[in-house]
Design a protein around this motif. Structure first.
Motif, short mmCIF file in Angstrom:
data_model
loop_
_atom_site.label_atom_id
_atom_site.label_comp_id
_atom_site.label_asym_id
_atom_site.label_seq_id
_atom_site.Cartn_x
_atom_site.Cartn_y
_atom_site.Cartn_z
N SER A 24 0.84 -1.18 0.00
CA SER A 24 0.00 0.00 0.00
C SER A 24 0.88 1.25 0.00
CB SER A 24 -0.93 0.01 1.21
OG SER A 24 -0.19 -0.03 2.42
N GLY A 25 0.37 2.30 -0.58
CA GLY A 25 1.17 3.52 -0.72
C GLY A 25 2.12 3.39 -1.89
N GLY A 26 2.70 4.44 -2.32
CA GLY A 26 3.63 4.39 -3.44
C GLY A 26 2.94 4.00 -4.73
N THR A 27 3.73 3.56 -5.70
CA THR A 27 3.21 3.15 -7.01
C THR A 27 3.72 1.75 -7.31
OG1 THR A 27 5.06 4.36 -7.99
CG2 THR A 27 2.91 5.46 -7.97
N PHE A 28 2.97 0.77 -6.86
CA PHE A 28 3.38 -0.64 -6.95
C PHE A 28 3.79 -1.01 -8.37
CE2 PHE A 28 3.55 -4.97 -5.56
CZ PHE A 28 3.06 -5.74 -6.60
N SER A 29 3.04 -0.56 -9.34
CA SER A 29 3.28 -0.99 -10.73
C SER A 29 4.61 -0.52 -11.29
CB SER A 29 2.13 -0.52 -11.62
OG SER A 29 2.08 0.89 -11.64
N THR A 30 5.27 0.40 -10.61
CA THR A 30 6.57 0.89 -11.09
C THR A 30 7.73 0.28 -10.31
OG1 THR A 30 6.69 2.80 -9.59
CG2 THR A 30 5.52 3.10 -11.70
N TYR A 31 7.43 -0.53 -9.31
CA TYR A 31 8.47 -1.11 -8.46
C TYR A 31 8.83 -2.51 -8.89
CZ TYR A 31 7.07 2.49 -5.01
OH TYR A 31 6.78 3.66 -4.38
N ALA A 32 10.11 -2.80 -8.98
CA ALA A 32 10.53 -4.19 -8.99
C ALA A 32 10.30 -4.73 -7.59
CB ALA A 32 11.99 -4.31 -9.37
N MET A 33 10.00 -6.02 -7.50
CA MET A 33 9.71 -6.63 -6.22
C MET A 33 10.57 -7.88 -6.02
SD MET A 33 7.36 -4.73 -4.84
CE MET A 33 6.91 -5.81 -3.48
N GLY A 34 10.84 -8.16 -4.77
CA GLY A 34 11.66 -9.32 -4.50
C GLY A 34 11.22 -10.05 -3.25
N TRP A 35 11.62 -11.31 -3.18
CA TRP A 35 11.46 -12.12 -1.98
C TRP A 35 12.86 -12.48 -1.47
CZ3 TRP A 35 7.11 -12.77 0.67
CH2 TRP A 35 5.88 -12.64 0.01
N PHE A 36 13.03 -12.34 -0.18
CA PHE A 36 14.26 -12.74 0.50
C PHE A 36 13.87 -13.60 1.69
CE2 PHE A 36 17.40 -10.02 -1.60
CZ PHE A 36 16.57 -9.17 -2.29
N ARG A 37 14.83 -14.31 2.22
CA ARG A 37 14.54 -15.12 3.40
C ARG A 37 15.75 -15.12 4.32
NH1 ARG A 37 14.36 -21.19 0.62
NH2 ARG A 37 16.61 -21.40 0.24
N GLN A 38 15.46 -15.35 5.59
CA GLN A 38 16.53 -15.41 6.59
C GLN A 38 16.23 -16.53 7.56
OE1 GLN A 38 17.37 -11.73 8.67
NE2 GLN A 38 19.45 -12.41 9.08
N ALA A 39 17.13 -17.48 7.60
CA ALA A 39 17.03 -18.58 8.55
C ALA A 39 17.77 -18.21 9.82
CB ALA A 39 17.61 -19.85 7.93
N PRO A 40 17.44 -18.85 10.93
CA PRO A 40 18.11 -18.53 12.20
C PRO A 40 19.62 -18.66 12.10
CG PRO A 40 16.21 -19.93 12.58
CD PRO A 40 16.39 -19.86 11.10
N GLY A 41 20.32 -17.64 12.53
CA GLY A 41 21.77 -17.67 12.53
C GLY A 41 22.42 -17.50 11.18
N GLN A 42 21.62 -17.20 10.17
CA GLN A 42 22.17 -17.04 8.83
C GLN A 42 21.89 -15.65 8.29
OE1 GLN A 42 21.17 -20.20 6.09
NE2 GLN A 42 21.36 -21.79 7.65
N GLU A 43 22.63 -15.29 7.27
CA GLU A 43 22.41 -14.00 6.64
C GLU A 43 21.17 -14.07 5.74
OE1 GLU A 43 27.04 -12.40 6.41
OE2 GLU A 43 25.91 -12.82 4.57
#
Length: 123
Positions: A24-43
């Motif tokens: 919400s907010g901003g202009t979603f349709s102009t943004y690249a989007m990504g998924w990241f993940r972080q496991a315990p004790g990891q980067e």
């Protein structure tokens, strides 16, 4: 700009989950989007990214062939379909928005982040 993830949970190995992120907010349709993940004790680790119009998609090698990223610009929603889940996929999954339209696997490119959703895969 606010990003809210949902859809995480507990699943057995080999199962599937779909996580989503409403922006919400901003202009979603102009943004690249990504998924990241972080496991315990990891980067934090890159998972997948999609360009603003969905024409370019990237996956980490570890999830290629199992995960599918998609976006609905009309609903300002980003999704990640995760199939054939493995215990090593266990992590907090974060969606992120990049003000550039070009997808990237560099976390530092992303200006906005959600609070994360926990994905747990039991063996």
């Amino acid at each position: 700009v606010q990003l809210v993830e949902s859809g995480g949970g507990l699943v057995q190995a080999g199962g599937s989950l779909r996580v989503s992120c409403v922006v919400s907010g901003g202009t979603f349709s102009t943004y690249a989007m990504g998924w990241f993940r972080q496991a315990p004790g990891q980067e934090r680790q890159f998972v997948s990214a999609i360009s603003s119009r969905g024409s370019r998609i990237y996956y980490a090698d570890s999830v290629k062939g199992r995960f599918t990223i998609s976006r609905d610009n009309g609903k300002t929603t980003l999704s990640l379909q995760m199939n054939s889940l493995k215990p090593k996929d266990r992590a907090v999954y974060y969606c992120a928005a990049d003000q550039s339209p070009r997808a990237s696997d560099y976390g530092s490119r992303y200006a906005y982040w959600g609070q994360g959703t926990q994905v747990t895969v039991s063996s």
